[in-house]
Design a protein around this motif. Structure first.
Motif, PDB file in Angstrom:
ATOM      1  N   UNK A   9       1.094  -1.147  -0.005  1.00  0.00           N
ATOM      2  CA  UNK A   9      -0.029   0.227   0.051  1.00  0.00           C
ATOM      3  C   UNK A   9       0.874   1.359   0.182  1.00  0.00           C
ATOM      4  N   UNK A  10       0.308   2.467  -0.595  1.00  0.00           N
ATOM      5  CA  UNK A  10       0.860   3.657  -0.299  1.00  0.00           C
ATOM      6  C   UNK A  10       1.777   4.171   0.610  1.00  0.00           C
ATOM      7  N   UNK A  11       0.893   3.631   2.139  1.00  0.00           N
ATOM      8  CA  UNK A  11       1.480   3.726   3.395  1.00  0.00           C
ATOM      9  C   UNK A  11       1.517   2.180   3.832  1.00  0.00           C
ATOM     10  N   UNK A  12       2.748   1.898   4.424  1.00  0.00           N
ATOM     11  CA  UNK A  12       2.760   0.402   4.700  1.00  0.00           C
ATOM     12  C   UNK A  12       1.757   0.425   6.103  1.00  0.00           C
ATOM     13  N   UNK A  13       0.756  -0.759   5.862  1.00  0.00           N
ATOM     14  CA  UNK A  13      -0.337  -0.696   7.067  1.00  0.00           C
ATOM     15  C   UNK A  13       0.243  -1.673   7.990  1.00  0.00           C
ATOM     16  N   UNK A  14      -0.450  -1.125   9.164  1.00  0.00           N
ATOM     17  CA  UNK A  14      -0.491  -1.898  10.351  1.00  0.00           C
ATOM     18  C   UNK A  14      -1.610  -2.992  10.196  1.00  0.00           C
ATOM     19  N   UNK A  15      -1.319  -4.411  10.336  1.00  0.00           N
ATOM     20  CA  UNK A  15      -2.295  -5.175   9.682  1.00  0.00           C
ATOM     21  C   UNK A  15      -2.411  -6.661  10.652  1.00  0.00           C
ATOM     22  N   UNK A  38      -9.680 -37.594   8.827  1.00  0.00           N
ATOM     23  CA  UNK A  38     -11.111 -38.408   9.151  1.00  0.00           C
ATOM     24  C   UNK A  38     -11.139 -39.617   7.832  1.00  0.00           C
ATOM     25  N   UNK A  39     -10.612 -39.441   6.661  1.00  0.00           N
ATOM     26  CA  UNK A  39     -10.414 -40.608   5.671  1.00  0.00           C
ATOM     27  C   UNK A  39      -9.832 -41.623   6.028  1.00  0.00           C
ATOM     28  N   UNK A  40      -8.924 -41.264   6.960  1.00  0.00           N
ATOM     29  CA  UNK A  40      -8.121 -42.539   7.469  1.00  0.00           C
ATOM     30  C   UNK A  40      -8.632 -43.241   8.600  1.00  0.00           C
ATOM     31  N   UNK A  41      -9.866 -42.700   9.292  1.00  0.00           N
ATOM     32  CA  UNK A  41     -10.454 -43.218  10.336  1.00  0.00           C
ATOM     33  C   UNK A  41     -10.047 -42.692  11.603  1.00  0.00           C
ATOM     34  N   UNK A  42      -9.403 -41.797  11.941  1.00  0.00           N
ATOM     35  CA  UNK A  42      -9.151 -41.283  13.188  1.00  0.00           C
ATOM     36  C   UNK A  42      -9.221 -39.784  13.483  1.00  0.00           C
ATOM     37  N   UNK A  43     -10.099 -39.280  12.510  1.00  0.00           N
ATOM     38  CA  UNK A  43     -10.419 -37.796  12.754  1.00  0.00           C
ATOM     39  C   UNK A  43     -11.376 -37.599  13.686  1.00  0.00           C
ATOM     40  N   UNK A  44     -11.701 -36.409  14.167  1.00  0.00           N
ATOM     41  CA  UNK A  44     -12.816 -36.197  14.937  1.00  0.00           C
ATOM     42  C   UNK A  44     -13.189 -34.725  14.665  1.00  0.00           C
ATOM     43  N   UNK A  45     -14.750 -34.435  15.094  1.00  0.00           N
ATOM     44  CA  UNK A  45     -15.158 -33.359  14.800  1.00  0.00           C
ATOM     45  C   UNK A  45     -14.556 -32.073  15.893  1.00  0.00           C
ATOM     46  N   UNK A  46     -13.939 -31.007  15.293  1.00  0.00           N
ATOM     47  CA  UNK A  46     -13.483 -30.182  16.452  1.00  0.00           C
ATOM     48  C   UNK A  46     -13.305 -28.692  15.430  1.00  0.00           C
ATOM     49  N   UNK A  47     -13.389 -27.637  16.266  1.00  0.00           N
ATOM     50  CA  UNK A  47     -13.057 -26.175  15.581  1.00  0.00           C
ATOM     51  C   UNK A  47     -11.643 -25.857  15.767  1.00  0.00           C
ATOM     52  N   UNK A  48     -11.118 -25.490  14.896  1.00  0.00           N
ATOM     53  CA  UNK A  48      -9.647 -25.038  15.115  1.00  0.00           C
ATOM     54  C   UNK A  48      -9.471 -23.448  14.457  1.00  0.00           C
ATOM     55  N   UNK A  49      -9.315 -22.552  15.402  1.00  0.00           N
ATOM     56  CA  UNK A  49      -9.236 -21.235  15.152  1.00  0.00           C
ATOM     57  C   UNK A  49      -7.758 -20.910  15.581  1.00  0.00           C
ATOM     58  N   UNK A  50      -6.976 -20.167  14.297  1.00  0.00           N
ATOM     59  CA  UNK A  50      -5.983 -19.517  14.228  1.00  0.00           C
ATOM     60  C   UNK A  50      -5.767 -18.458  14.916  1.00  0.00           C
ATOM     61  N   UNK A  51      -4.930 -18.160  15.835  1.00  0.00           N
ATOM     62  CA  UNK A  51      -4.773 -17.029  16.755  1.00  0.00           C
ATOM     63  C   UNK A  51      -4.296 -15.722  15.704  1.00  0.00           C
ATOM     64  N   UNK A  52      -4.924 -14.819  15.541  1.00  0.00           N
ATOM     65  CA  UNK A  52      -4.465 -13.600  14.885  1.00  0.00           C
ATOM     66  C   UNK A  52      -3.116 -12.913  15.214  1.00  0.00           C
ATOM     67  N   UNK A  53      -2.695 -12.515  14.267  1.00  0.00           N
ATOM     68  CA  UNK A  53      -0.972 -11.921  14.932  1.00  0.00           C
ATOM     69  C   UNK A  53      -1.258 -10.195  14.195  1.00  0.00           C
ATOM     70  N   UNK A  54      -0.947  -9.336  14.908  1.00  0.00           N
ATOM     71  CA  UNK A  54      -1.165  -7.931  14.482  1.00  0.00           C
ATOM     72  C   UNK A  54       0.174  -7.431  14.108  1.00  0.00           C
ATOM     73  N   UNK A  55       0.619  -6.825  13.298  1.00  0.00           N
ATOM     74  CA  UNK A  55       2.126  -6.709  12.698  1.00  0.00           C
ATOM     75  C   UNK A  55       1.856  -4.840  12.898  1.00  0.00           C
ATOM     76  N   UNK A  56       2.719  -4.186  13.532  1.00  0.00           N
ATOM     77  CA  UNK A  56       2.436  -2.906  13.381  1.00  0.00           C
ATOM     78  C   UNK A  56       3.680  -2.259  12.369  1.00  0.00           C
TER      79      UNK A  56
END
Length: 335
Positions: A283-289, A308-326
């Motif tokens: 961007x024209x100003x390097x953005x904190x993001x 799951x296809x290999x028979x050992x998966x399970x239902x779960x929610x995987x949320x990746x932690x956000x990283x803010x770069x100044x």
């Protein structure tokens, strides 16, 4: 084209032995297996996909549902799709790309025909109409996105709620008190698309705790739409000093308009973007993001699906932690 019989002759075994090595249906001695595998490699043999599917009851194909809408930032979607395809290939799977907006009809076509062994869904809405059918089928599936109800589902996504909260915290620490959120196109919110709604919820909730005032305005993106949106924001909240942008196509128009109005970034106003690093640094100003971890989302979705296809998966929610770069676009609020 090399045939299975030619591989058998080259390896000095029967055609059925080659078939068993390929399918894994019978135990074959290590020496024989190695001899067959060497012949396959030397001759460049590729099993016929149709015959292999009949023999193993698998197609070795993963269906990826990725509606390419005009109101979405397609480069991010395609980066996820490429990560899905690359990771799937490393596990011996190909990817069938479904780009239409057929929703449940496309799912019925794929699950009913046996075209694919498993499915990954993108562009997930909070009350996605595809989910009831997904819960009814035995076919393994993973969502890249988070609906309102995750019961019986496996989901991978950036934690967009935490992302919104992180943006609010950063601006609050810099002394900003009036914040404007420039969001995706109105249609994205009308569909109740998960990532957009969750970002807004997280930002609003944390802003209330920090004593910030928040104004949210969707924007189609582009210069003309951004000009109207910015004028509306500054008319309603002239004291706005912090902007959070969750719309890649609005980033550069916003920066240009602020320059035209004599508002310096970050001396007069601060800007945070939720976007790919490439957009932020070019961007024209390097953005904190806060970056969108597209490749990691695609990779994790496939890994969950393979389990799951290999028979050992399970239902779960995987949320990746956000990283803010100044970077250069945020600073202390002007007095």
């Amino acid at each position: 084209m090399v045939t299975l019989a030619e591989v058998a002759q080259h390896a000095g075994v029967s055609a059925s032995t080659v078939s068993y090595v390929l399918s894994g249906k019978r135990s074959i001695s290590a020496g024989t297996r190695l001899r067959v595998e060497r012949s396959i490699q030397e001759l460049g043999y590729h099993p016929n996909a149709g015959a292999r599917a009949l023999a193993s009851s698998r197609s070795n194909i993963i269906a990826l549902m990725i509606p390419l809408r005009t109101d979405m930032y397609v480069p991010v979607m395609m980066e996820i799709a490429i990560a899905v395809a690359t990771t799937a290939r490393a596990h011996g799977y190909d990817v069938l790309l479904l780009t239409g907006e057929e929703g449940p009809d496309a799912m019925r076509r794929v699950t009913g025909s046996g075209l694919a062994d498993a499915m990954i869904l993108m562009d997930v809405e909070l009350d996605d109409e595809r989910l009831p059918l997904l819960r009814e089928t035995d076919q393994p599936s993973v969502l890249i996105g988070l609906p309102a109800d995750t019961t019986g589902l496996t989901c991978v996504d950036l934690d967009f709620g935490a992302t919104g909260a992180l943006c609010a915290e950063h601006l609050a620490l810099l002394g900003h008190r009036d914040i404007a959120v420039i969001g995706e196109a109105p249609a994205v919110y009308e569909r109740h698309t998960g990532f957009a709604e969750r970002t807004l919820d997280g930002l609003r909730s944390r802003s209330r705790e920090l004593g910030l005032r928040v104004l949210h305005r969707p924007c189609e993106g582009g210069y003309d739409a951004m000009a109207v949106t910015l004028a509306r924001i500054l008319d309603e909240r002239p004291g706005t000093t912090g902007f959070v942008v969750q719309n890649e196509s609005a980033v550069e128009p916003l920066l240009a308009l602020l320059r035209q109005q004599g508002r310096a970034v970050p001396e007069d106003v601060s800007v945070i973007a939720i976007c790919p690093d490439q957009v932020a640094v070019q961007a024209s100003v390097r953005l904190t993001s806060v970056a969108i971890p597209a490749q990691e989302m695609g990779r994790q979705a496939v890994e969950q699906l393979i389990a799951k296809l290999d028979g050992h998966g399970k239902d779960e929610v995987i949320l990746l932690a956000p990283e803010l770069t100044v970077r250069a676009s945020t600073g202390p609020a002007a007095s």
